[in-house]
Design a protein around this motif. Structure first.
Motif, PDB file in Angstrom:
ATOM      1  N   ALA A 159      50.878  24.435  99.024  1.00 39.65           N
ATOM      2  CA  ALA A 159      50.261  25.583  98.347  1.00 39.65           C
ATOM      3  C   ALA A 159      50.014  25.257  96.874  1.00 39.65           C
ATOM      4  N   LYS A 160      48.961  25.855  96.326  1.00 38.87           N
ATOM      5  CA  LYS A 160      48.582  25.622  94.930  1.00 38.87           C
ATOM      6  C   LYS A 160      48.255  26.947  94.255  1.00 38.87           C
ATOM      7  N   LEU A 161      48.688  27.067  93.020  1.00 36.21           N
ATOM      8  CA  LEU A 161      48.347  28.184  92.163  1.00 36.21           C
ATOM      9  C   LEU A 161      47.537  27.660  90.991  1.00 36.21           C
ATOM     10  N   PHE A 162      46.321  28.165  90.862  1.00 34.74           N
ATOM     11  CA  PHE A 162      45.471  27.861  89.712  1.00 34.74           C
ATOM     12  C   PHE A 162      45.321  29.149  88.914  1.00 34.74           C
ATOM     13  N   ALA A 163      45.401  29.041  87.608  1.00 33.83           N
ATOM     14  CA  ALA A 163      45.301  30.224  86.763  1.00 33.83           C
ATOM     15  C   ALA A 163      44.569  29.865  85.482  1.00 33.83           C
ATOM     16  N   ASP A 164      43.969  30.878  84.890  1.00 30.42           N
ATOM     17  CA  ASP A 164      43.409  30.697  83.554  1.00 30.42           C
ATOM     18  C   ASP A 164      43.955  31.802  82.667  1.00 30.42           C
ATOM     19  N   SER A 165      43.923  31.524  81.376  1.00 30.04           N
ATOM     20  CA  SER A 165      44.476  32.486  80.430  1.00 30.04           C
ATOM     21  C   SER A 165      43.949  32.179  79.039  1.00 30.04           C
ATOM     22  N   ASN A 166      43.762  33.236  78.278  1.00 31.26           N
ATOM     23  CA  ASN A 166      43.505  33.074  76.850  1.00 31.26           C
ATOM     24  C   ASN A 166      44.860  33.042  76.153  1.00 31.26           C
ATOM     25  N   PRO A 167      44.946  32.390  75.018  1.00 31.81           N
ATOM     26  CA  PRO A 167      46.237  32.328  74.329  1.00 31.81           C
ATOM     27  C   PRO A 167      46.791  33.721  74.049  1.00 31.81           C
ATOM     28  N   GLU A 168      48.061  33.861  74.266  1.00 30.91           N
ATOM     29  CA  GLU A 168      48.749  35.134  74.031  1.00 30.91           C
ATOM     30  C   GLU A 168      49.818  34.925  72.959  1.00 30.91           C
ATOM     31  N   SER A 169      50.464  35.976  72.617  1.00 30.75           N
ATOM     32  CA  SER A 169      51.546  35.981  71.643  1.00 30.75           C
ATOM     33  C   SER A 169      52.685  35.065  72.092  1.00 30.75           C
ATOM     34  N   PRO A 170      53.391  34.461  71.173  1.00 26.24           N
ATOM     35  CA  PRO A 170      54.566  33.663  71.549  1.00 26.24           C
ATOM     36  C   PRO A 170      55.661  34.490  72.229  1.00 26.24           C
ATOM     37  N   ASN A 171      55.542  35.812  72.190  1.00 22.91           N
ATOM     38  CA  ASN A 171      56.516  36.674  72.849  1.00 22.91           C
ATOM     39  C   ASN A 171      56.109  37.044  74.274  1.00 22.91           C
ATOM     40  N   HIS A 172      54.923  36.655  74.700  1.00 18.96           N
ATOM     41  CA  HIS A 172      54.447  36.993  76.040  1.00 18.96           C
ATOM     42  C   HIS A 172      55.207  36.172  77.081  1.00 18.96           C
ATOM     43  N   TRP A 173      55.469  36.762  78.258  1.00 17.80           N
ATOM     44  CA  TRP A 173      56.224  36.071  79.302  1.00 17.80           C
ATOM     45  C   TRP A 173      55.590  34.761  79.720  1.00 17.80           C
ATOM     46  N   LEU A 174      54.269  34.706  79.799  1.00 21.38           N
ATOM     47  CA  LEU A 174      53.600  33.474  80.226  1.00 21.38           C
ATOM     48  C   LEU A 174      53.842  32.355  79.221  1.00 21.38           C
ATOM     49  N   TYR A 175      53.746  32.678  77.959  1.00 26.28           N
ATOM     50  CA  TYR A 175      53.989  31.663  76.928  1.00 26.28           C
ATOM     51  C   TYR A 175      55.445  31.198  76.969  1.00 26.28           C
ATOM     52  N   LYS A 176      56.370  32.142  77.035  1.00 26.86           N
ATOM     53  CA  LYS A 176      57.794  31.790  76.986  1.00 26.86           C
ATOM     54  C   LYS A 176      58.246  31.024  78.227  1.00 26.86           C
ATOM     55  N   GLU A 177      57.729  31.408  79.395  1.00 27.31           N
ATOM     56  CA  GLU A 177      58.224  30.809  80.638  1.00 27.31           C
ATOM     57  C   GLU A 177      57.481  29.560  81.089  1.00 27.31           C
ATOM     58  N   LYS A 178      56.232  29.415  80.714  1.00 23.86           N
ATOM     59  CA  LYS A 178      55.456  28.284  81.232  1.00 23.86           C
ATOM     60  C   LYS A 178      54.851  27.395  80.139  1.00 23.86           C
ATOM     61  N   ILE A 179      54.174  27.986  79.189  1.00 24.98           N
ATOM     62  CA  ILE A 179      53.443  27.171  78.221  1.00 24.98           C
ATOM     63  C   ILE A 179      54.385  26.446  77.264  1.00 24.98           C
ATOM     64  N   LYS A 180      55.269  27.191  76.630  1.00 25.15           N
ATOM     65  CA  LYS A 180      56.199  26.573  75.671  1.00 25.15           C
ATOM     66  C   LYS A 180      57.086  25.521  76.345  1.00 25.15           C
ATOM     67  N   PRO A 181      57.735  25.830  77.489  1.00 27.10           N
ATOM     68  CA  PRO A 181      58.558  24.791  78.134  1.00 27.10           C
ATOM     69  C   PRO A 181      57.757  23.548  78.524  1.00 27.10           C
ATOM     70  N   TYR A 182      56.507  23.734  78.925  1.00 30.30           N
ATOM     71  CA  TYR A 182      55.676  22.580  79.285  1.00 30.30           C
ATOM     72  C   TYR A 182      55.504  21.661  78.078  1.00 30.30           C
ATOM     73  N   PHE A 183      55.152  22.248  76.955  1.00 31.19           N
ATOM     74  CA  PHE A 183      54.918  21.437  75.764  1.00 31.19           C
ATOM     75  C   PHE A 183      56.205  20.865  75.180  1.00 31.19           C
TER      76      PHE A 183
END
Length: 181
Positions: free
Chosen positions: A147-171
């Motif tokens: 299974a695959k999940l593809f998603a798109d997103s515009n940058p959000e606040s550093p307090n947003h769940w997506l940033y905290k849980e996926k983007i920041k840990p990735y980087f």
């Protein structure tokens, strides 16, 4: 752009479970995923439901399906049948009908719309606008092999769940299930 070329040329089996296209408004994130869908469907197969989610069913129609329909019809000689009331979406490619479901994911309780189903593909348009409960339910529904999940997103606040849980840990090198483009 170089990121788009890298994304479009990458073999499906080389993508990790979760791929996020994150970037500025009008940077081509949605259209790049749209162009990849026929290849994704061919590789993943036709055994399970596919999910298209957005803030609402209307946003999926306006952001994704209006791009996907002519691409499928003109370049792949396929067809799309969409019932905006039920969210049922059939994508016909190369003689195969792929059963899909379009769901709104922006409200509390939206997770119930996918509860209990098994999916092998999901495209979350504007993932940062999805309700957190829906996102968590979606991860559990993508239980089919490969299974695959593809998603798109515009940058959000550093307090947003997506940033905290996926983007920041990735980087920070802590997240190993995510491709970003």
């Amino acid at each position: 752009s170089p990121k788009a070329k890298k994304f479009l040329s990458k073999p499906i089996n080389d993508f990790k479970f979760f791929t996020l296209l994150d970037g500025s408004v009008r940077s081509g994130k949605t259209i790049n995923i749209v162009y990849k869908i026929p290849q994704i469907f061919h590789e993943i197969g036709n055994n399970h439901l596919k999910i298209f989610s957005g803030f609402s069913k209307n946003t999926v129609r306006n952001n994704v399906l209006v791009e996907l329909k002519p691409y499928i019809e003109i370049f792949h000689k396929g067809n799309i049948k969409y019932n905006s009331s039920s969210g049922e979406l059939d994508i016909i490619l190369h003689g195969k009908t792929y059963n899909c479901l379009v769901v709104g994911a922006g409200d509390a309780g939206s997770d119930a719309s996918i509860q209990g189903l098994t999916a092998d593909f999901a495209y979350a348009n504007e993932l940062s606008k999805h309700h957190y409960a829906f996102y968590n339910m979606l991860l559990t529904r993508l239980s089919a092999p490969n299974a695959k999940l593809f998603a798109d997103s515009n940058p959000e606040s550093p307090n947003h769940w997506l940033y905290k849980e996926k983007i920041k840990p990735y980087f920070e090198g802590k997240e190993n299930v995510l491709d970003t483009f």
